[in-house]
Write an enzyme that holds these catalytic residues in place. Structure first.
Site, mmCIF file in Angstrom:
data_model
loop_
_atom_site.group_PDB
_atom_site.id
_atom_site.type_symbol
_atom_site.label_atom_id
_atom_site.label_comp_id
_atom_site.label_asym_id
_atom_site.label_seq_id
_atom_site.Cartn_x
_atom_site.Cartn_y
_atom_site.Cartn_z
ATOM 1 N N CYS A 14 10.751 -10.040 -38.403
ATOM 2 C CA CYS A 14 9.301 -10.197 -38.575
ATOM 3 C C CYS A 14 8.900 -11.500 -37.889
ATOM 4 O O CYS A 14 9.600 -11.976 -37.011
ATOM 5 C CB CYS A 14 8.889 -10.137 -40.047
ATOM 6 S SG CYS A 14 9.404 -11.552 -41.052
ATOM 7 N N ASN A 31 10.388 -14.809 -40.738
ATOM 8 C CA ASN A 31 11.602 -14.520 -41.503
ATOM 9 C C ASN A 31 11.546 -15.075 -42.928
ATOM 10 O O ASN A 31 12.528 -15.556 -43.469
ATOM 11 C CB ASN A 31 12.839 -15.035 -40.762
ATOM 12 C CG ASN A 31 14.166 -14.525 -41.327
ATOM 13 O OD1 ASN A 31 15.132 -15.271 -41.356
ATOM 14 N ND2 ASN A 31 14.231 -13.282 -41.746
ATOM 15 N N CYS A 74 8.987 -13.334 -45.262
ATOM 16 C CA CYS A 74 8.326 -12.304 -46.088
ATOM 17 C C CYS A 74 8.913 -10.915 -45.842
ATOM 18 O O CYS A 74 9.726 -10.432 -46.609
ATOM 19 C CB CYS A 74 6.820 -12.272 -45.831
ATOM 20 S SG CYS A 74 5.928 -13.770 -46.300
ATOM 21 N N ARG A 75 8.483 -10.279 -44.758
ATOM 22 C CA ARG A 75 8.826 -8.884 -44.521
ATOM 23 C C ARG A 75 10.288 -8.643 -44.170
ATOM 24 O O ARG A 75 10.931 -7.760 -44.744
ATOM 25 C CB ARG A 75 7.929 -8.302 -43.418
ATOM 26 C CG ARG A 75 6.477 -8.199 -43.843
ATOM 27 C CD ARG A 75 5.590 -7.801 -42.690
ATOM 28 N NE ARG A 75 5.403 -8.936 -41.787
ATOM 29 C CZ ARG A 75 4.719 -8.896 -40.657
ATOM 30 N NH1 ARG A 75 4.171 -7.759 -40.265
ATOM 31 N NH2 ARG A 75 4.575 -9.972 -39.912
ATOM 32 N N SER A 76 10.832 -9.397 -43.227
ATOM 33 C CA SER A 76 12.211 -9.113 -42.818
ATOM 34 C C SER A 76 13.232 -9.453 -43.901
ATOM 35 O O SER A 76 14.184 -8.674 -44.089
ATOM 36 C CB SER A 76 12.559 -9.768 -41.479
ATOM 37 O OG SER A 76 12.405 -11.160 -41.505
ATOM 38 N N ASP A 123 1.504 -7.888 -42.582
ATOM 39 C CA ASP A 123 2.004 -9.186 -43.031
ATOM 40 C C ASP A 123 1.290 -9.585 -44.323
ATOM 41 O O ASP A 123 0.077 -9.770 -44.328
ATOM 42 C CB ASP A 123 1.745 -10.231 -41.949
ATOM 43 C CG ASP A 123 2.422 -11.560 -42.229
ATOM 44 O OD1 ASP A 123 2.947 -11.762 -43.347
ATOM 45 O OD2 ASP A 123 2.412 -12.417 -41.325
#
Length: 164
Positions: free
Chosen positions: A9, A12, A14-16, A128
């Site tokens: 993401c 690195n 939140c999402r990933s 995001d």
């Protein structure tokens, strides 16, 4: 031979890392943890060395996932050791394909939600959640969990093909 996948993401945090934690759990549940290595990174280094966003950690822990994470930036040299690079949105997909040293490396980059088998014209980005509230992190987790089912099936096919 180990199959290596890296979720990517922006920063690195939140999402990933969320995708990494969820997918690592799916891999373990499937009994493939000795064959599949799961990792994550960001397209930028703004948060290098930091832990995951506290909201990411809270959503994961409340849903039974564990996370031990330190943010880092994706490096083009990693393509040579990775089998699959999973982008969380189309901006990451483009950035990663531009970083790829070869066309073969660029082909390793896929969008996470492409594994969720969406209907044609459906947005494949995982939004995001960083600048929003808690509900964005819950939504992110739902999208990641849904896509992880198809991703696991695709990787299982690859791993079993290698073993044959």
């Amino acid at each position: 031979m180990t199959y290596r996948v890296c979720f990517v993401c922006t920063g690195n945090i939140c999402r990933s890392p969320m995708a990494e934690a969820v997918f690592r759990a799916r891999v373990a549940e499937a009994g493939l943890d000795a064959l599949v290595e799961v990792d994550s990174a960001g397209t930028g280094g703004w948060h290098e060395g930091e832990g995951a966003d506290p909201r990411t950690v809270a959503v994961l822990e409340e849903n039974g996932y564990t996370i031990d994470h330190t943010a880092r930036q994706f490096q083009p040299s990693w393509f040579s050791r990775l089998d699959l690079v999973v982008a969380l949105d189309s901006g990451h997909l483009r950035a990663l394909r531009r970083l790829a040293p070869t066309e073969q490396d660029a082909e390793k980059v896929r969008l996470l939600r492409s594994y969720a088998h969406p209907s044609p014209g459906h947005d494949l980005d995982v939004p995001d959640p960083y600048y929003g509230g808690r509900e964005g992190f819950d939504e992110c987790l739902e999208m990641v969990e849904e896509a992880s089912i198809g991703l696991l099936a695709a990787i299982r096919e690859q791993v079993e093909g290698r073993a044959a």
